[in-house]
Structures are given as C-alpha cells and as structure tokens.
Design a protein around this motif. Structure first.
Motif, PDB file in Angstrom:
ATOM      1  N   GLU A 179       0.828  -1.205   0.000  1.00 15.83           N
ATOM      2  CA  GLU A 179       0.000   0.000   0.000  1.00 15.83           C
ATOM      3  C   GLU A 179       0.865   1.259   0.000  1.00 15.83           C
ATOM      4  OE1 GLU A 179      -3.796  -1.815   2.493  1.00 15.83           O
ATOM      5  OE2 GLU A 179      -2.395  -0.441   3.465  1.00 15.83           O
ATOM      6  N   LYS A 180       0.200   2.411  -0.168  1.00 11.88           N
ATOM      7  CA  LYS A 180       0.870   3.697  -0.122  1.00 11.88           C
ATOM      8  C   LYS A 180       0.534   4.421   1.176  1.00 11.88           C
ATOM      9  CE  LYS A 180       0.664   4.235  -5.151  1.00 11.88           C
ATOM     10  NZ  LYS A 180       0.165   5.061  -6.284  1.00 11.88           N
ATOM     11  N   SER A 181       1.443   5.277   1.602  1.00 11.68           N
ATOM     12  CA  SER A 181       1.216   6.106   2.779  1.00 11.68           C
ATOM     13  C   SER A 181       0.987   7.540   2.292  1.00 11.68           C
ATOM     14  CB  SER A 181       2.430   6.040   3.708  1.00 11.68           C
ATOM     15  OG  SER A 181       2.213   6.803   4.860  1.00 11.68           O
ATOM     16  N   TYR A 182      -0.233   8.024   2.468  1.00 16.29           N
ATOM     17  CA  TYR A 182      -0.626   9.279   1.855  1.00 16.29           C
ATOM     18  C   TYR A 182      -0.456  10.466   2.803  1.00 16.29           C
ATOM     19  CZ  TYR A 182      -2.750   6.292  -1.686  1.00 16.29           C
ATOM     20  OH  TYR A 182      -2.952   5.357  -2.666  1.00 16.29           O
ATOM     21  N   SER A 183      -0.298  11.647   2.199  1.00 17.07           N
ATOM     22  CA  SER A 183      -0.294  12.902   2.949  1.00 17.07           C
ATOM     23  C   SER A 183      -1.530  13.702   2.582  1.00 17.07           C
ATOM     24  CB  SER A 183       0.978  13.697   2.649  1.00 17.07           C
ATOM     25  OG  SER A 183       1.076  13.951   1.266  1.00 17.07           O
ATOM     26  N   SER A 184      -1.798  14.753   3.366  1.00 20.09           N
ATOM     27  CA  SER A 184      -2.994  15.563   3.147  1.00 20.09           C
ATOM     28  C   SER A 184      -2.636  17.040   3.138  1.00 20.09           C
ATOM     29  CB  SER A 184      -4.028  15.283   4.244  1.00 20.09           C
ATOM     30  OG  SER A 184      -5.037  16.275   4.262  1.00 20.09           O
ATOM     31  N   PRO A 185      -2.947  17.748   2.060  1.00 23.57           N
ATOM     32  CA  PRO A 185      -2.710  19.202   2.045  1.00 23.57           C
ATOM     33  C   PRO A 185      -3.591  19.934   3.042  1.00 23.57           C
ATOM     34  CG  PRO A 185      -3.893  18.486   0.074  1.00 23.57           C
ATOM     35  CD  PRO A 185      -3.463  17.248   0.786  1.00 23.57           C
ATOM     36  N   THR A 186      -4.702  19.340   3.407  1.00 16.29           N
ATOM     37  CA  THR A 186      -5.582  19.938   4.418  1.00 16.29           C
ATOM     38  C   THR A 186      -4.948  19.858   5.798  1.00 16.29           C
ATOM     39  OG1 THR A 186      -7.535  19.307   3.135  1.00 16.29           O
ATOM     40  CG2 THR A 186      -7.879  19.871   5.451  1.00 16.29           C
ATOM     41  N   LEU A 187      -4.393  18.684   6.124  1.00 17.49           N
ATOM     42  CA  LEU A 187      -3.770  18.483   7.435  1.00 17.49           C
ATOM     43  C   LEU A 187      -2.351  19.042   7.489  1.00 17.49           C
ATOM     44  CD1 LEU A 187      -4.829  14.752   8.033  1.00 17.49           C
ATOM     45  CD2 LEU A 187      -5.952  16.806   8.928  1.00 17.49           C
ATOM     46  N   LYS A 188      -1.717  19.205   6.314  1.00 16.96           N
ATOM     47  CA  LYS A 188      -0.308  19.607   6.227  1.00 16.96           C
ATOM     48  C   LYS A 188       0.601  18.583   6.914  1.00 16.96           C
ATOM     49  CE  LYS A 188      -1.427  23.524   4.294  1.00 16.96           C
ATOM     50  NZ  LYS A 188      -1.241  23.733   2.836  1.00 16.96           N
ATOM     51  N   HIS A 189       0.190  17.336   6.847  1.00 11.34           N
ATOM     52  CA  HIS A 189       0.925  16.227   7.472  1.00 11.34           C
ATOM     53  C   HIS A 189       0.678  14.958   6.663  1.00 11.34           C
ATOM     54  CE1 HIS A 189       2.442  17.934  11.227  1.00 11.34           C
ATOM     55  NE2 HIS A 189       1.298  18.563  11.370  1.00 11.34           N
ATOM     56  N   GLY A 190       1.500  13.949   6.907  1.00  4.95           N
ATOM     57  CA  GLY A 190       1.137  12.611   6.504  1.00  4.95           C
ATOM     58  C   GLY A 190      -0.092  12.214   7.299  1.00  4.95           C
ATOM     59  N   ILE A 191      -1.044  11.542   6.665  1.00  3.34           N
ATOM     60  CA  ILE A 191      -2.311  11.235   7.338  1.00  3.34           C
ATOM     61  C   ILE A 191      -2.081  10.352   8.556  1.00  3.34           C
ATOM     62  CG2 ILE A 191      -4.549  10.101   7.062  1.00  3.34           C
ATOM     63  CD1 ILE A 191      -4.433  10.975   4.091  1.00  3.34           C
ATOM     64  N   TRP A 192      -1.245   9.326   8.407  1.00  2.08           N
ATOM     65  CA  TRP A 192      -0.981   8.411   9.529  1.00  2.08           C
ATOM     66  C   TRP A 192      -0.319   9.144  10.689  1.00  2.08           C
ATOM     67  CZ3 TRP A 192       3.800   6.603  11.504  1.00  2.08           C
ATOM     68  CH2 TRP A 192       3.722   5.514  12.389  1.00  2.08           C
ATOM     69  N   THR A 193       0.688   9.959  10.392  1.00  2.00           N
ATOM     70  CA  THR A 193       1.382  10.677  11.453  1.00  2.00           C
ATOM     71  C   THR A 193       0.451  11.668  12.145  1.00  2.00           C
ATOM     72  OG1 THR A 193       3.573  10.439  10.473  1.00  2.00           O
ATOM     73  CG2 THR A 193       3.255  12.294  11.960  1.00  2.00           C
ATOM     74  N   HIS A 194      -0.429  12.300  11.389  1.00  3.51           N
ATOM     75  CA  HIS A 194      -1.399  13.226  12.003  1.00  3.51           C
ATOM     76  C   HIS A 194      -2.213  12.510  13.073  1.00  3.51           C
ATOM     77  CE1 HIS A 194      -4.694  16.129  12.432  1.00  3.51           C
ATOM     78  NE2 HIS A 194      -5.511  15.103  12.266  1.00  3.51           N
ATOM     79  N   PHE A 195      -2.749  11.335  12.735  1.00  2.00           N
ATOM     80  CA  PHE A 195      -3.581  10.617  13.698  1.00  2.00           C
ATOM     81  C   PHE A 195      -2.746   9.949  14.786  1.00  2.00           C
ATOM     82  CE2 PHE A 195      -6.584  11.033  10.161  1.00  2.00           C
ATOM     83  CZ  PHE A 195      -7.695  11.512  10.861  1.00  2.00           C
ATOM     84  N   LEU A 196      -1.500   9.588  14.461  1.00  4.32           N
ATOM     85  CA  LEU A 196      -0.587   9.059  15.477  1.00  4.32           C
ATOM     86  C   LEU A 196      -0.377  10.083  16.581  1.00  4.32           C
ATOM     87  CD1 LEU A 196       1.628   7.033  16.491  1.00  4.32           C
ATOM     88  CD2 LEU A 196       3.230   8.286  15.016  1.00  4.32           C
ATOM     89  N   ILE A 197      -0.036  11.306  16.204  1.00  7.56           N
ATOM     90  CA  ILE A 197       0.232  12.350  17.192  1.00  7.56           C
ATOM     91  C   ILE A 197      -1.046  12.764  17.910  1.00  7.56           C
ATOM     92  CG2 ILE A 197       1.052  14.728  17.477  1.00  7.56           C
ATOM     93  CD1 ILE A 197       2.998  14.127  15.148  1.00  7.56           C
TER      94      ILE A 197
END
Length: 442
Positions: A179-197
């Motif tokens: 799979e791919k690990s995506y980022s989000s211009p809305t969050l200004k983060h990688g999606i996984w890292t955003h929810f991790l933190i």
C-alpha cells in the motif's frame, strides 16, 4: 547522553527533499517536528535527549554511524524511540530507508538497512524498551509519484523477528504491505502521522484505554480505523491505507499516560487473565481457564498486578456455533451490500457484543474484490477490542479463502482453525461461483 529522570531518548529523521532529485515527501518535516514537540511537551523528555535530523542532516553516514553510536550509549533502564518519515523499500533481504543523499541511479547502494542501523544495534544493546514509528510505504519508487513510495514491499517478517526478540518492543508502520502512505494538504501532514500524534497527545478518546493510557493495542486499534476512515470521507484518494503494527509477545503495554484522568472513576474490582485458549469441537465450545486477581485499590491493576490476591473465577466460554453464526450474519450483510450498492473505496463492517468482535474490510484489487475478516474474543478484558483468534482473506475472483493465525494472541493451529470455520464462507463462495459462471456464459 546525559542521565535524566525519564531515561528516554529519541532519534527523529525526516527526508522531505532529496539532493539528487528523488521526488519529495510532502510534509515529512512537519511530521518530524510535530513528533518532536510531542516528545518534549507531552512526554517531558529533555530537548537534549531528542536528536532531530531533517533533510541535509539525514545523510547515509549520519544514519550509518551516528544512529548506531546513539544506540550504543543506551543503558538497561532507558527507553529508545525512533521515528522516520520518507521513502523506503525492501531489497537484498532487508528493509531499507532512503537518506538525503540517496541517488536515483543507485538506490540499493545509497540507502541504509534498518536492520543494520537500527534493529541490529538495538538487539545488541542492553536497552530493552524501544518504540519504532515509520511513515513510509510499500510500493515502487516511480517517476510520477503522489505518495511516500518504495521499490519493493517492506517485508514485515524482519520487523516481527526484531519485536519478538524482547518483551518490550513495538513497531508501528503507516501502511500494510503493498500500500501507499498518503499525505494531506488539508492536514499539512502525513495522514498516519497526524492521527498518530493526535492519539499520543490524548486528543482522540477512542485511543485512550481505561480513561488514561495509550497502550500498544489501543493505539493500533485507533490508527487502523481513523486513517482509512479519513481517507474515505475526507479525500479523493482511491487507494487503501491500513496501518500495520507488530508488538512484543508479552502483550499490551503502556506507551504513555494521559494526565488529568479521574482515578476514582477508573478503579475496578478485579482483573481476569486467560491461562490458555481451548477449542473443543466435540462439545461446540471455546473456553479459557481464567486467573482472577482481586484489586487492592489500584486505579489500573491490569498494567501492574504484582502481588494482587488470587480469587476464584469462572472460565470464559463461548459456543463455536455462535461464533460461526455471527460470521455468516456479517458475510450476509456484505453480500447484501454488494448486491445493492456501487462502491469504489474500502468499506468497513463490524459486529460487536460482550464476548465477540468481528471486523471485516471490503476492498478492490483491480477488478478483484477482497474481503478481509478478523475474529477477536473478549476474554481477558485487557484488550479493548478483544483477543485476536484469527484473520482471514477471501478472494472473490478465485473464490479462495485463506485463514491466518500470525497475529493470534494464543498458540493455535492454522489448519485446525481453517477446518473449523471454513464452512462459514460457503454461502458467499457459492454466490461468487455462480456469478462467475453466469458472466462467463452470458
């Protein structure tokens, strides 16, 4: 490394921009800096104990020499935390990550092996507490990339071997193999890292166990839902991203404590610890002898039950037929969904009661539909989502069923589990078999 009260040390690495033109990893530096702030502000780790290497600081020589040097200085009572955001891949029998000076014409020789720079040194150190977080993905580095890519799928077996070599280690990856690990211009983060933190900071109540703790299990359960849900509901991304984790064989442990909880509301009378799991087909029974411990007033005895008084408790019991009926019911709901709805992204189905939790994911691999289903039994009460018994994957194109016990919380025979539960899929197998024949003829 100076000796501090917390004895926690961390190395954070993010490669967003590359020296030789490899496609950038959007928001990798934001991710690393946010992770650093969590360590300093929430875990109260002294700033000098946290090494942050961004872009030009994250060279091959830095990761090869300096990272191993930092690990060599760890003591027995220390905890080590590692975070990486960037490209990664599997090559030559090892999982590798890229550095600032990785060259696109010689990827294999200008990257570093996680086993050589991180997992091997940790295995050889006297430090027995480590957490590893990697926001990278498992697909090829190509010319036109839109996500954090990899040459070949990262191989989880290497991570599993590392984790199982000690009773207090955990590895968290942003996505599953392929799979791919995506980022989000809305969050200004990688999606996984955003929810991790978000989880580690105590901002996601779904990730908090017993009202106070982020545990290895509660964190992964939260990430495995929050990331796909966000991708489905808040992005135009067509791909799937299911976070993956491997946790030490000793089971659930506390990653961090969320301050401000009301201890009086969390006190429980006793805890249950399963001794083993027994599947008795002749008597239609799954049961587990339980060890009962009476609480002496501790707020969270499930994480520190040394010295608690033993008490008599009844064994955990559930009918095999009940489990099978619930699997069939959930598969029928999936079948009804497929007959009535058009869909393009991953869909989650769940059945949950006081003894049983079934979770199923419906997703497409090209033209092929895959149904991934997992069974957890709520035996011990130590795991919010239950104790994992088996996972399964049904390929609708081949009408093929696979059952896995790799992540089972007990020692169970994969073939035996298959023989017991395979007939639960008979109805849905028959449907896709008839559908395939109908399409072939007409």
């Amino acid at each position: 490394m100076n000796e501090e009260a917390y004895n926690t040390y961390a190395v954070i690495i993010a490669v967003e921009n590359y020296q030789f033109g490899i496609k950038k990893v959007d928001y990798a530096k934001n991710d690393a800096q946010a992770f650093q702030q969590w360590l300093i502000n929430n875990l109260k780790i002294p700033q000098e104990n946290v090494k942050l290497w961004l872009d030009v600081d994250a060279t091959k020589s830095a990761l090869t020499e300096e990272l191993r040097f930092e690990i060599s200085r760890l003591n027995e009572n220390d905890k080590f935390i590692f975070y990486y955001a960037g490209h990664g891949f599997f090559d030559g029998g090892h999982n590798k990550i890229t550095t600032w000076d990785t060259h696109p014409y010689n990827i294999q020789e200008t990257t570093v092996s996680l086993n050589q720079i991180l997992m091997g040194p940790l295995r050889n150190s006297i430090c027995n507490k480590s957490l590893i977080f990697i926001d990278a993905c498992a697909s090829r580095i190509e010319e036109q990339l839109t996500s954090r890519e990899i040459i070949f799928d990262m191989n989880p077996s290497e991570f599993t071997e590392f984790v199982q070599s000690n009773n207090y280690r955990a590895m968290f990856l942003s996505c599953s193999r392929g799979e791919k690990s995506y980022s989000s211009p809305t969050l200004k983060h990688g999606i996984w890292t955003h929810f991790l933190i978000k989880a580690l900071s105590g901002e996601a109540c779904e990730a908090i166990d017993r009202g106070r703790f982020i545990t290895s299990t509660s964190l992964q359960n939260y990430l495995s839902r929050a990331v796909p849900d966000f991708i489905k509901s808040s992005t135009e991304i067509r791909g799937t991203q299911k976070p993956w984790a491997e946790v030490s064989s000793s089971g659930t442990f506390v990653i961090c404590e969320i301050p401000g909880a009301d201890d009086e509301n969390n006190i429980i009378d006793f805890i249950l610890i399963p001794e083993r799991l027994i599947i008795d087909v002749d008597h239609d029974l799954i049961w587990a002898p339980l060890r009962g411990l009476k609480n002496d007033g501790r707020s969270y005895p499930m994480y520190d039950y040394e010295g608690l008084e033993e008490i008599d408790v009844e064994a955990y019991c559930i009918r095999i037929s009940k489990v099978k009926d619930e699997i069939r019911n959930l598969l029928e709901k999936i079948l009804d969904f497929l007959l009535n709805y058009d869909w393009e992204e991953e869909v989650l189905f769940e059945s949950n009661d006081d003894k049983l939790n079934i979770t199923a994911f419906l997703n497409e691999d090209g033209e092929n539909i895959i149904i991934s289903l997992g069974i957890s039994l709520k035996i011990s009460g130590l795991h919010p989502m239950g104790d994992i018994i088996f996972d399964s994957e049904f390929n609708t194109e081949k009408t093929e069923l696979k059952i896995f016990t790799d992540h089972c919380d007990y020692i169970l025979d994969e073939d035996e589990i298959y023989n017991i539960f395979a007939d639960c899929w008979d109805g849905i197998k028959k449907f896709f078999y008839l559908k395939k024949n109908f399409e072939k003829n007409y």
